[in-house]
Design an enzyme around this catalytic site. Structure first.
Site, mmCIF file in Angstrom:
data_model
loop_
_atom_site.group_PDB
_atom_site.id
_atom_site.type_symbol
_atom_site.label_atom_id
_atom_site.label_comp_id
_atom_site.label_asym_id
_atom_site.label_seq_id
_atom_site.Cartn_x
_atom_site.Cartn_y
_atom_site.Cartn_z
ATOM 1 C CE LYS A 260 -4.630 -0.791 1.080
ATOM 2 N NZ LYS A 260 -4.975 -1.923 1.943
ATOM 3 N NE ARG A 261 5.222 2.314 4.471
ATOM 4 C CZ ARG A 261 6.188 1.662 5.113
ATOM 5 N NH1 ARG A 261 7.454 1.925 4.857
ATOM 6 N NH2 ARG A 261 5.887 0.761 6.030
#
Ligand code: GLU
Length: 506
Positions: A260-261
């Site tokens: 996600k990052r």
């Protein structure tokens, strides 16, 4: 026991509406689509929305819009129906119960009444022993009559698969070969949940069978549960589809899966794994498809430019590669460049219109853009770049930065002199045609004994308001005489102010 190759493929893209369409899903959709079109078969869109906890209301619309933007139109789906609908799993709930019960009757599944509390304890105990979570078979041998009575009395229950305890299952993936798993390592996985909804494993098998799916092309994240699906086909006595688990996508560094990052970081750099972002950033669907196709597939290891028609003709399952593919955004830009240049200019003009509108040039039409396109077609990557490069054509006035009006190597006084002389030359010309202005301005360069970049750079900033623009003489022609002269006068005024404010340089 796979279906024969060569006949029309019936394939599906089966996203869960838990988020926006990303490149992993889009690539699976693309390959399925290509196979369907190549063989004259059908491409089906099925929405797998049985996991209500992870459901995201706007994702179904995004999935459809993104697929359509990519040009991956489906033949059957939730919005258009078809002979084997409904195409949304939440609307098929009754059906899954029937098939789960059929497996109970055939002795391949059983009702399980274990409470969430007991299952939690079981997990905990196994965790302490360092074992993976696994059901212990507590309800496996409840006599069928008793189980039925308890179900009818309304006792909460699930239906579990009765995984064989002995032997092994061999699952065949077309590009990975046989995958063998010992049955003793399999769990009695849940088919029907206590809320009556199927798990993915049951729903996918029932639907692929009922929908007549001949080939399942899906992400490698399903490899680990693939043997369960093979077991289910055998338990039902159904013919299996051809299975293909596509390569995994890795971070651009090649190290590990995209997190996600990473997704957030990509977006900051105007890159994205979400199709809706790529669309908004001004990538062409042709370029995105070309890029995706070559992640996990190749034609001959040399050819890199493919239109959709090329892909339909040349795609082959045999040339899919199982090894993971690192996402490479530079490649996307490369393909984007190739496809931008391959578009007929009038088509590029048409595609650019919405980008100018979005940037506030709401009156701009295709006709306005048509003469500009030849000047920028080789100079842009994303369609958005066109606005940055050519937006000034649609400004009444431009506001050059006075500092930029002073070319490197010249003083403000010299710049002022250049601007005045250039204005005089331009005023004396009968028109602003490139063939008229170019020789006249080159003659001025010689006369002043300066470098071309000094004179042309100044005129460029004066007329366009920016240091980077399309070719100068063609730009002057398109901007037109009145505006060119007016902008040169404005630049002179700005330079006069500058000279006055900085006596030190005089
Ligand atoms: N609903 C699953 C997903 O979104 C589909 C997997 C499959 O194609 O079987 O990943």
């Amino acid at each position: 026991m796979t279906k024969a190759e060569g006949r029309p493929a019936r394939v599906r893209f089966a996203p869960s509406p838990t988020g926006y369409l990303h490149i992993g899903g889009a690539r699976a959709a693309l390959f399925n689509y290509l196979l369907a079109r190549q063989t004259g078969g059908q491409f089906i869109l099925r929405i797998e929305d049985t996991d209500r906890k992870r459901y995201q209301p706007d994702s179904e619309q995004d999935l459809m819009e993104s697929l359509r933007w990519l040009g991956l139109e489906w033949d059957e789906g939730p919005d258009k129906g078809g002979p084997v609908g409904p195409y949304r799993q939440s609307e098929r709930a009754e059906l899954y119960r029937r098939y789960a019960e059929e497996l109970v009757e055939r002795g391949h599944a059983y009702y399980c009444f274990c409470s969430p509390e007991r299952l939690r304890r079981l997990r905990e105990e196994r965790r302490k022993q360092g074992l993976p979570p696994r059901y212990d078979g507590h309800c496996r041998n409840i006599p069928p009559e008793e189980a039925k009575r308890r179900v009818e009395a309304g006792e909460p229950h699930v239906i579990r698969f009765k995984a064989p305890r002995e032997g092994e299952v061999i699952a065949h993936d077309l590009i990975r070969g046989p995958i063998r798993v010992a049955n003793k390592d399999l769990d009695d996985f849940i088919l029907l949940k206590s809320d009556g909804m199927p798990t993915y494993h049951l729903a996918v098998v029932v639907d692929d069978h009922l929908m007549g799916i001949t080939h399942v092309l899906r992400g490698a994240e399903w490899l680990s549960t693939f043997p369960l699906h093979v077991h289910l086909y055998r338990a039902f006595g159904w013919e299996e589809p051809v299975w293909v688990h596509l390569s995994l996508f890795l971070k651009p560094s090649g190290k590990g899966k995209i997190s996600k990052r990473d997704v957030a970081a990509f977006r900051k750099g105007h890159k994205s794994v979400l199709i809706r972002d790529l669309r908004e950033f001004g990538y062409l669907p042709e370029a995105v498809n070309n890029w995706l196709a070559l992640m996990g597939w190749s034609y001959d290891d040399r050819t890199e430019f493919f239109t959709m028609q090329d892909l339909i003709e040349k795609f082959s399952l045999e040339r899919l590669k199982p090894s993971p593919a690192a996402v490479n955004f530079d490649k996307l830009d490369h393909f984007q460049g190739l496809h931008v240049r391959a578009l007929p200019p009038e088509e590029l003009a048409r595609r650019l219109v919405p980008f100018f509108h979005k940037a506030g040039y709401t009156q701009v039409t295709e006709d306005d853009l048509r003469p500009i396109v030849p000047l920028i077609q080789t100079r842009i990557v994303t369609l958005d770049d066109a606005v940055r490069l050519a937006g000034f054509f649609f400004e009444d006035q431009v506001e050059p930065n006075p500092d930029e009006l002073v070319p490197k190597g010249l003083t403000p006084e010299q710049a002022l002199e250049v601007a005045r002389r250039a204005l005089a030359v331009l005023e004396a010309l009968p028109d602003m045609k490139a063939s008229t202005t170019e020789p006249a301005l080159r003659a001025l360069v010689d006369e002043l004994g300066l470098k071309a970049r000094h004179v042309f750079g100044l005129i460029r900033v004066a007329v366009t308001g920016q240091r980077v623009s399309p070719p100068l003489f063609e730009t002057l022609e398109l901007v037109g005489r009145d505006k060119v002269l007016e902008r040169m006068r404005r630049a002179i005024a700005l330079l006069e102010d500058k000279v006055q404010q900085s006596p030190a340089s005089s």
